[in-house]
Scaffold this active site. Structure first.
Site, PDB file in Angstrom:
ATOM      1  N   THR A 130      -4.949  46.488  26.102  1.00 18.01           N
ATOM      2  CA  THR A 130      -5.516  47.464  27.035  1.00 18.01           C
ATOM      3  C   THR A 130      -4.470  47.889  28.056  1.00 18.01           C
ATOM      4  O   THR A 130      -4.265  49.082  28.303  1.00 18.01           O
ATOM      5  CB  THR A 130      -6.742  46.849  27.748  1.00 18.01           C
ATOM      6  OG1 THR A 130      -7.714  46.524  26.745  1.00 18.01           O
ATOM      7  CG2 THR A 130      -7.353  47.810  28.751  1.00 18.01           C
ATOM      8  N   ASN A 163      -9.888  49.915  14.648  1.00 22.30           N
ATOM      9  CA  ASN A 163     -10.488  48.590  14.824  1.00 22.30           C
ATOM     10  C   ASN A 163     -11.868  48.476  14.184  1.00 22.30           C
ATOM     11  O   ASN A 163     -12.273  47.392  13.786  1.00 22.30           O
ATOM     12  CB  ASN A 163     -10.557  48.222  16.311  1.00 22.30           C
ATOM     13  CG  ASN A 163     -11.014  49.342  17.193  1.00 22.30           C
ATOM     14  OD1 ASN A 163     -10.437  50.430  17.185  1.00 22.30           O
ATOM     15  ND2 ASN A 163     -12.051  49.106  17.952  1.00 22.30           N
ATOM     16  N   THR A 168       4.636  37.678  38.159  1.00 19.21           N
ATOM     17  CA  THR A 168       5.103  36.452  37.500  1.00 19.21           C
ATOM     18  C   THR A 168       4.530  36.394  36.082  1.00 19.21           C
ATOM     19  O   THR A 168       3.339  36.601  35.874  1.00 19.21           O
ATOM     20  CB  THR A 168       4.678  35.218  38.311  1.00 19.21           C
ATOM     21  OG1 THR A 168       5.241  35.356  39.611  1.00 19.21           O
ATOM     22  CG2 THR A 168       5.176  33.931  37.672  1.00 19.21           C
ATOM     23  N   CYS A 207     -24.870  49.047  23.404  1.00 22.49           N
ATOM     24  CA  CYS A 207     -26.254  49.150  23.855  1.00 22.49           C
ATOM     25  C   CYS A 207     -26.248  49.668  25.293  1.00 22.49           C
ATOM     26  O   CYS A 207     -25.789  49.002  26.197  1.00 22.49           O
ATOM     27  CB  CYS A 207     -26.915  47.780  23.804  1.00 22.49           C
ATOM     28  SG  CYS A 207     -28.684  47.880  24.035  1.00 22.49           S
TER      29      CYS A 207
END
Ligand code: PLP
Length: 383
Positions: free
Chosen positions: A72, A150, A236, A324
């Site tokens: 993402t 996907n 980090t 949904c």
């Protein structure tokens, strides 16, 4: 058998080798890679080794790999970072079947005044290459096209897409989160500017991914902070996660074609077994150009959510692209874009396998399905 896990496009089991590689970085090797002392430098060394391992899987150079928190973030960074690098360009080209990390980014950008062209797919989920070529203009800042879908597993001809984009001088971003480790990727062979990768789809840990940035590609960072990841992704580093990603990439690179053939054979058995048993079952997506591990099957006049719950009660994990919302089950945006009949799209279930899937799991699923689906058919309110 505890659970029959047929939801590997959602996420995969971490390989034991991956967990083993990560463990020292969650215990004794806890240095900050930015620190100059030996603790820090050993963490930095582990990151650089992982960078090489991930780069090798797609034939990139190690310095072309930027670690992120997952697919993402990589998708967001690729699109938003390119737009920021080309502030005068206001047009984006993508497809209506992308992952929400791309689609929702594009939709937000539309609201901010960008023009977005969604290049359509046909009923098999195949990209219209002519429309893609026609969509690119001098104002196009970036084209974002996924490698494999996907939900359906349909593979786009990314080499042709890349050639068309390069001819028009448009940087191409490819979301390869689902194709990584399942089909060969060679970024040297195609003019691709940016590519998103994620560890947890290839038996690595969750919350870590990478953005491939071809040498010379312009991109502005979307995070403001220190100098980690060559200033492109400050913060980090997730050392253990990155090391796990490297180990998973190394395993995927050494996987034999035989493993992929076994996965395909199991998927085909599951698929043909379902089609034989249920005359109301239909495959969604181009059968000739799909990931080996994926099948998306629409059970006409049944509700996917009900099927998934019944499967789950029987110990079988599968998935659907449907979301949904406010009590009504919307068919997935991917199947909508493919103009799949609503009665089939509403009952679409995705089964996705992995190298850990077994014959016993496929047999058990095929044995359980008839009783389970006939119970649902009796209850079905869909007409
Ligand atoms: N892109 C595709 C095609 C995906 O399937 C996924 C995950 O499902 C993502 C992006 C997001 O990846 P991550 O879960 O690592 O954020």
């Amino acid at each position: 058998m505890d659970c029959i896990y047929l939801d590997n496009n959602a996420t995969t089991r971490s390989a034991p080798e991956v967990v083993e590689a990560m463990l020292p970085h969650l215990t004794d090797s806890y240095g900050n890679p930015s620190s100059l002392h030996a603790f820090g430098q050993s963490a930095q060394h582990a990151i650089e080794q992982a960078r090489e391992q991930v780069a090798n899987l797609i034939h990139a150079l190690p310095r072309e790999i930027v670690f992120t928190s997952g697919g993402t973030e990589s998708d967001n960074l690729a699109i938003l970072g390119t737009l920021a690098a080309y502030p005068t360009k206001k047009h984006i080209v993508t497809t209506p079947v992308e992952h929400s990390a791309v689609i929702n980014t594009a939709e937000r950008l539309e609201k901010q005044g960008y023009r977005v062209t969604y290049v359509g797919v046909d009923q098999q989920g195949r990209l219209d290459l002519g429309a893609f070529a026609a969509a690119l203009t001098d104002d196009t800042a970036i084209a974002s096209v996924m490698h494999a879908n996907n939900e359906t597993g349909v593979i786009f001809p990314i080499d042709k897409v890349a050639q068309i984009a390069a001819q028009r001088g448009v940087p191409l971003h490819v979301d390869a989160v689902q194709s990584l480790g399942k089909i060969q990727i060679d970024v040297r062979a195609m003019p691709i500017a940016l590519m998103s990768l994620s560890a947890h789809k290839i038996h690595g840990p969750k919350g870590v991914g990478a953005l491939f940035m071809k040498r010379g590609v312009r991109l502005r960072s979307m995070t403001i902070g220190g100098h980690q990841e060559r200033d492109i992704r400050p913060g980090t580093e997730n050392v253990a996660g990155i090391v796990g990603f490297g180990a998973a990439a190394e395993l995927a690179r050494h996987e034999t074609p035989e493993t992929q053939r076994t996965i395909a054979a199991l998927r085909d058995q599951l698929e043909s077994g379902i089609l034989e048993r249920f005359d109301y079952a239909h495959i969604n997506g181009d059968k000739t150009n799909r990931l080996n591990n994926t099948t998306n099957i629409g059970f006409e006049a049944l509700e996917a959510e009900a099927i998934l719950i019944a499967l789950s009660e029987a110990g079988i994990a599968a998935s659907s692209g449907a979301a949904c919302s406010s009590g009504s089950l919307e068919p997935s945006h991917v199947l909508k874009a493919m103009q799949i009949n609503e009665r089939i799209a509403h009952g679409a279930v995705r089964f996705s396998l992995s190298r850990y899937s077994t014959q016993a799991e496929v047999d058990a699923t095929l044995n359980q399905l008839p009783a389970l689906l006939s119970r649902l058919a009796a209850l079905s309110t869909v007409t």
